[in-house]
Design an enzyme around this catalytic site. Structure first.
Site, PDB file in Angstrom:
ATOM      1  N   SER A  40       0.813  -1.221   0.000  1.00  0.00           N
ATOM      2  CA  SER A  40       0.000   0.000   0.000  1.00  0.00           C
ATOM      3  C   SER A  40       0.845   1.269   0.000  1.00  0.00           C
ATOM      4  CB  SER A  40      -0.929   0.017   1.224  1.00  0.00           C
ATOM      5  OG  SER A  40      -1.834  -1.063   1.191  1.00  0.00           O
ATOM      6  N   CYS A 157     -11.225  -8.826  22.783  1.00  0.00           N
ATOM      7  CA  CYS A 157     -12.506  -8.125  22.655  1.00  0.00           C
ATOM      8  C   CYS A 157     -13.636  -8.812  23.413  1.00  0.00           C
ATOM      9  CB  CYS A 157     -12.872  -7.952  21.188  1.00  0.00           C
ATOM     10  SG  CYS A 157     -12.902  -9.486  20.232  1.00  0.00           S
ATOM     11  N   LYS A 212      -7.608 -17.410  25.475  1.00  0.00           N
ATOM     12  CA  LYS A 212      -7.503 -15.984  25.820  1.00  0.00           C
ATOM     13  C   LYS A 212      -8.553 -15.603  26.854  1.00  0.00           C
ATOM     14  CE  LYS A 212      -6.063 -14.691  21.124  1.00  0.00           C
ATOM     15  NZ  LYS A 212      -6.511 -13.977  19.898  1.00  0.00           N
ATOM     16  N   HIS A 250     -20.487  -8.597  20.881  1.00  0.00           N
ATOM     17  CA  HIS A 250     -20.221  -9.890  21.522  1.00  0.00           C
ATOM     18  C   HIS A 250     -21.063  -9.985  22.789  1.00  0.00           C
ATOM     19  CE1 HIS A 250     -17.181 -10.492  18.649  1.00  0.00           C
ATOM     20  NE2 HIS A 250     -16.093 -10.372  19.378  1.00  0.00           N
ATOM     21  N   ASN A 335     -17.810  -5.123  19.902  1.00  0.00           N
ATOM     22  CA  ASN A 335     -16.472  -5.709  19.794  1.00  0.00           C
ATOM     23  C   ASN A 335     -15.476  -4.868  19.018  1.00  0.00           C
ATOM     24  OD1 ASN A 335     -18.424  -6.745  17.710  1.00  0.00           O
ATOM     25  ND2 ASN A 335     -16.529  -7.466  16.771  1.00  0.00           N
ATOM     26  N   THR A 336     -15.918  -4.031  18.058  1.00  0.00           N
ATOM     27  CA  THR A 336     -14.934  -3.215  17.341  1.00  0.00           C
ATOM     28  C   THR A 336     -14.829  -1.806  17.918  1.00  0.00           C
ATOM     29  OG1 THR A 336     -16.450  -2.385  15.616  1.00  0.00           O
ATOM     30  CG2 THR A 336     -15.352  -4.504  15.216  1.00  0.00           C
TER      31      THR A 336
END
Length: 361
Positions: A40, A157, A212, A250, A335-336
């Site tokens: 990129s 997350c 995790k 989530h 979650n984001t």
């Protein structure tokens, strides 16, 4: 308040795109570098993400026209930024090497990646829960041989949907936790257009996620000792993690056993009154209330509640006594946002106000 210049490593990916949307008009930070892999390099950001833009809103024009810088050009990036966010899609060992290279070049790194979550002197922070872990940064700088550079990371997350809810209840002696998480496809960096197999489907496995989810809460609940973070030994946590046909959000179904069980009213009072350093400081990304409890039997719902407080609030519901454990409840987080880019931005805001990004600490 002086704005700090910030770069985004991994700017072309889904989390990188989310960083751009969160930071385009941020009161503390200004985007001055978009950083990605060599393929990129030199392209305008618009060209670099052509056909791959995943946000619902359009990319701000100023950002779209910026040229992408190679992540390998650390000295070039250093001239443009005061710190960076990192959200790369690379093998863990390569990510760790990259983040340490930036930190060693005196560029603080706030990471969305997992590579340094278990580095003993790297703070892994949910700002409302364990802001005290930032105290290991001077020890990390000593190891790296830096005056300014360091790494701070956010946790996985999915644990955001329930670890915050457990934090104010630790005074009752949490002995065991069972959590099943129902995780959105954006957690895999996907949309339904890219992953049609997820429509009307559920996958009962997410690689590495359960390990995790069982280990990271113990590090969040740990203590700073002799310049490192020592994970807590309790509670015992077991999890199952499922991928479900949801775009974002989530959800967790949680069962908890206590040494000294509280009443339902005590738990609700603890949740309502709980606040952390972000709320006390009035940080720009901080939700007014970290934890919000819904009395309705059918809440929280992913589609209705994931965007609570701009996606930074944690929604809770269905608290009730259990026949095997003491209590059970459900939790929901975006979650984001809370779980990824938004959580990292909140960490950076805290680092700024606490003086770690300005050289005061």
């Amino acid at each position: 308040m002086k704005k700090l210049r910030v770069g985004i490593i991994g700017a072309t990916g889904m989390v990188g795109q989310r960083f751009i949307m969160l930071l385009s008009e941020h009161p503390y930070f200004e985007i001055t570098a978009l950083i990605a892999g060599p393929r990129s390099m030199g392209k305008s950001y618009r060209e670099a993400v052509s056909g791959r833009w995943k946000m619902t809103a359009e990319c701000p024009e100023r950002i779209a026209e910026m040229k992408v810088i190679s992540s390998e050009d650390i000295e070039g990036v250093k001239e443009l930024v005061d710190f960076v966010f990192c959200a790369v899609n690379m093998p863990k060992d390569e990510t760790k090497k990259l983040e340490e290279a930036y930190a060693s070049a005196e560029i603080p790194v706030v990471s969305n990646n997992s590579a340094n979550r278990w580095t003993p002197d790297v703070p892994m922070v949910i700002p409302e829960v364990n802001d005290a872990h930032l105290a290991v940064i001077p020890s990390q700088r000593k190891r790296l041989g830096t005056k300014k550079g360091f790494i701070a990371v956010k946790p996985n997350c999915s644990i955001q949907s329930y670890v915050g809810a457990l934090a104010p209840l630790r005074k009752y002696g949490i002995r065991e936790v069972v959590a099943t998480t129902y995780q959105a496809i954006s957690g895999a960096g996907k949309t339904f257009n890219e992953w049609p197999e997820m429509i009307d489907n559920l996958i009962p496995y997410i690689g590495g996620e359960e390990e995790k989810s069982e280990r990271e809460p113990l590090r969040v609940f740990g203590d700073v000792k002799d310049g490192v973070i020592v994970p807590a030994e309790e509670p015992v946590i077991t999890t199952q993690c499922l991928r479900v046909p949801v775009t974002d959000g989530h959800m967790a179904a949680v069962f908890v056993k206590f040494d000294n069980p509280p009443t339902k009213e005590q738990i609700l009072d603890d949740w309502r009154s709980y606040e952390g350093k972000p709320q006390l400081l009035g940080l720009p990304s901080a939700p007014e209330h970290f934890l919000t409890y819904f009395e309705e039997d059918n809440r929280p719902q992913t589609g209705l509640d994931r965007d609570l407080y701009g996606g930074m609030g944690v929604s809770l519901g269905r608290l009730r006594e259990d026949t095997v454990y003491d209590f059970k409840f459900v939790g929901l987080s975006h979650n984001t946002l809370r779980g990824a880019a938004g959580g990292a931005v909140l960490i950076a805001e805290l680092l700024y106000r606490e003086g770690y990004l300005t050289g005061e600490k």
